[in-house]
Design an enzyme around this catalytic site. Sequence first.
Site, short mmCIF file in Angstrom:
data_model
loop_
_atom_site.label_atom_id
_atom_site.label_comp_id
_atom_site.label_asym_id
_atom_site.label_seq_id
_atom_site.Cartn_x
_atom_site.Cartn_y
_atom_site.Cartn_z
N LYS A 124 -12.39 -6.07 10.94
CA LYS A 124 -13.24 -5.18 10.14
C LYS A 124 -14.68 -5.20 10.68
CE LYS A 124 -10.37 -5.75 6.04
NZ LYS A 124 -10.06 -6.66 4.94
N VAL B 64 0.84 -1.21 0.00
CA VAL B 64 0.00 0.00 0.00
C VAL B 64 0.87 1.26 0.00
CG1 VAL B 64 -1.82 1.27 1.23
CG2 VAL B 64 -1.83 -1.24 1.23
N ILE C 277 -13.63 0.61 -1.23
CA ILE C 277 -15.07 0.87 -1.12
C ILE C 277 -15.34 1.92 -0.05
CG2 ILE C 277 -17.34 -0.12 -0.62
CD1 ILE C 277 -16.20 -2.86 -1.29
N GLU D 214 -2.60 -10.39 3.89
CA GLU D 214 -1.86 -9.71 4.95
C GLU D 214 -0.45 -10.28 5.00
OE1 GLU D 214 -3.20 -7.11 6.99
OE2 GLU D 214 -4.53 -7.30 5.28
N GLY E 183 -0.93 -9.25 -3.91
CA GLY E 183 -0.89 -8.18 -2.90
C GLY E 183 -2.17 -8.05 -2.10
N GLY F 139 -5.55 -4.94 -2.32
CA GLY F 139 -4.56 -4.62 -3.37
C GLY F 139 -4.03 -3.22 -3.16
N GLY G 161 -11.13 -2.03 1.61
CA GLY G 161 -10.24 -1.34 0.66
C GLY G 161 -10.81 -0.07 0.10
N1 NAD Z 1 -2.63 -4.99 0.97
C1 NAD Z 1 -3.91 -4.70 1.02
O1 NAD Z 1 -4.69 -5.07 0.13
C2 NAD Z 1 -4.48 -3.88 2.13
C3 NAD Z 1 -5.78 -3.41 2.02
C4 NAD Z 1 -6.35 -2.66 3.05
C5 NAD Z 1 -5.60 -2.41 4.18
N2 NAD Z 1 -4.34 -2.89 4.27
C6 NAD Z 1 -3.58 -2.54 5.48
O2 NAD Z 1 -2.55 -1.66 5.11
C7 NAD Z 1 -1.45 -1.86 5.97
C8 NAD Z 1 -0.23 -2.17 5.13
O3 NAD Z 1 -0.50 -3.32 4.37
P1 NAD Z 1 0.47 -3.78 3.18
O4 NAD Z 1 -0.30 -4.79 2.42
O5 NAD Z 1 1.04 -2.60 2.49
O6 NAD Z 1 1.58 -4.52 4.03
P2 NAD Z 1 3.12 -4.77 3.61
O7 NAD Z 1 3.60 -5.85 4.52
O8 NAD Z 1 3.25 -4.93 2.15
O9 NAD Z 1 3.80 -3.36 4.01
C9 NAD Z 1 4.12 -2.97 5.30
C10 NAD Z 1 5.51 -2.36 5.24
O10 NAD Z 1 5.83 -1.80 6.51
C11 NAD Z 1 7.19 -2.05 6.74
N3 NAD Z 1 7.50 -1.93 8.17
C12 NAD Z 1 7.31 -2.84 9.15
N4 NAD Z 1 7.73 -2.34 10.32
C13 NAD Z 1 8.19 -1.11 10.08
C14 NAD Z 1 8.76 -0.09 10.90
N5 NAD Z 1 8.94 -0.28 12.20
N6 NAD Z 1 9.11 1.08 10.32
C15 NAD Z 1 8.93 1.27 9.00
N7 NAD Z 1 8.41 0.34 8.16
C16 NAD Z 1 8.04 -0.83 8.72
C17 NAD Z 1 7.44 -3.44 6.19
O11 NAD Z 1 8.81 -3.65 5.92
C18 NAD Z 1 6.59 -3.40 4.92
O12 NAD Z 1 7.33 -2.96 3.82
C19 NAD Z 1 -1.87 -2.96 6.95
O13 NAD Z 1 -2.42 -2.37 8.09
C20 NAD Z 1 -2.92 -3.70 6.17
O14 NAD Z 1 -3.82 -4.38 7.01
C21 NAD Z 1 -3.76 -3.61 3.29
N1 HSE Z 2 -5.75 -8.92 3.43
C1 HSE Z 2 -6.89 -8.11 3.27
C2 HSE Z 2 -6.50 -6.77 2.70
C3 HSE Z 2 -7.61 -5.79 2.72
O1 HSE Z 2 -7.88 -5.37 4.00
C4 HSE Z 2 -7.85 -8.80 2.33
O2 HSE Z 2 -7.50 -9.82 1.75
O3 HSE Z 2 -8.97 -8.34 2.19
NA NA Z 3 -13.07 1.31 2.56
#
Ligand code: NAD
Ligand code: HSE
Ligand code: NA
Length: 459
Positions: A233, A43, A164, A218, A215, A335, A162
């Site tokens: 959620k 993200v 939405i 989690e 992507g 994503g 996400g």
């Molecule tokens: N991927 C998705 O589809 C999605 C959708 C909605 C919400 N989210 C939320 O968004 C957030 C990030 O998700 P993501 O998929 O990007 O995860 P990700 O694991 O790809 O990214 C998280 C990043 O944070 C970094 N990190 C960890 N500890 C750290 C620190 N102390 N200092 C700096 N960086 C640090 C990690 O190295 C990693 O690169 C989460 O809370 C997740 O639940 C993700």
């Molecule tokens: N891992 C979560 C990301 C969105 O929150 C999912 O698959 O829906």
């Molecule tokens: Na949303």
Amino acid sequence: MTSATPTGVLRGDGAVLATGPETSPDGSTATTLRVALLGCGVVGSEVARLLTEQAVDLQARVGRPLELVGIAVRRGNRPRPGIDPALFTTDAEALVARADVDLVIEVIGGIEPARSLILTALGHGASVVTANKALLAQDGATLFAAAARAEADLYFEAAVAGAIPIIRPLRESLVGDEITSVIGIVNGTTNFILDKMDTDGAGFGDTLTEAQELGYAEADPTADVEGFDAAAKAAILASLAFHTRVTAADVHREGITEVTSTDIASAKAIGCVVKLLAICQLSDEAEGERTVSVRVHPAMIPRSHPLAGVGGAYNAVFVESRSAGRLMFYGPGAGGSPTASAVLGDLVTVARNRVRGAVGPGESSYAARPVASIGTVTTRYHLSLEVADVAGVLARIAQVFAQHDVSIQTVRQNGRGEDAQLVVVTHRATDAALSATVASLRELDMVRDVTSVMRVEGE
Ligand SMILES: NC(=O)c1ccc[n+]([C@@H]2O[C@H](COP(=O)([O-])OP(=O)(O)OC[C@H]3O[C@@H](n4cnc5c(N)ncnc54)[C@H](O)[C@@H]3O)[C@@H](O)[C@H]2O)c1
Ligand SMILES: N[C@@H](CCO)C(=O)O
Ligand code: NA
């Protein structure tokens, strides 16, 4: 400070309507809003890219430039194409502690250090945008209190479903209505897996790997497949919908790891599809003190239900309210790019609030509704049993259901040599009554096994 020259839009009477950028000696603009980004994964990297690519439009929409002043990463030396390497720092705490940072985006995920970093940011008055449902569902109250104390914003549209828009509709658009039920497919990874199992007969493991590569999953996909992500959620949705405080620990949770191809086929046989649902319900006024029930589990839903057609990593949230009736919110739930859309929407909103000296809605938990225990929740059930194909087996089994006050809607028997498979669908029964029925069935000699028990929802 500086001897900057203010510019603005003058009204006919000479009053300044909007103040333009003031130039400081270092060349920066005094009215620039400074943004710190925490995390540069799926993200975060997308947010960083869009902040740069869309800078001109974002400035026009906010009314002031947004300047990305730093990106906290865990490993500073990793190549991240398209992002200025000078922005990276491995000292996240120092970045959020900077007094000149106005807006902080947290996309690290997990509880710590995300919570401490957000509290530091709010502590010096920065507004925060986060996608972190795990943290909000575990300890949202602490974050909301800190935001209220600082008169700063805490926005989290990306945390549920996400891209939405569902948080803002619940916090703002529907805040004048009484919401009675929120049922959602809120985890993209599990919906992707269940959809592939249903349409291609695909296996669990391969599909999970694909969801990770895309992507959606989690960092630890256990959070997806065991239902923790959806439960977080659900807690957030229930809190907002019912103006009460629900934490992840209050949510009854079952994941999809035990869903088999037989369950999927059984669902098909009764015109249903298996989905992982987050179900948040407000009890009826007529039943006395109003309680909320919040649960996440796989369930069979009729193929005609609006949620049944939600495929791939798409999410949908079905809301029922007293005045509006039924509303459905549908779109990409996971994503990097869809999630970044929600993050940037929040960023523009909190930046606009800052420009106007305003803050958006905080926590609304005045209703303080008790959370009902899962045992009291009623639904229909689909059970598969392996039984001895002997005279009287059906009558004996029906008796067990009746003893526990669980009414049978349909029974189907498939002969298998000396044994038979029985598929029973019940009318509505409490979870406690159904569990007691299953325990009693397992004690019968003629019942070889209860191979599957799944709720049937949406009728
Ligand atoms: N991927 C998705 O589809 C999605 C959708 C909605 C919400 N989210 C939320 O968004 C957030 C990030 O998700 P993501 O998929 O990007 O995860 P990700 O694991 O790809 O990214 C998280 C990043 O944070 C970094 N990190 C960890 N500890 C750290 C620190 N102390 N200092 C700096 N960086 C640090 C990690 O190295 C990693 O690169 C989460 O809370 C997740 O639940 C993700
Ligand atoms: N891992 C979560 C990301 C969105 O929150 C999912 O698959 O829906
Ligand atoms: Na949303």
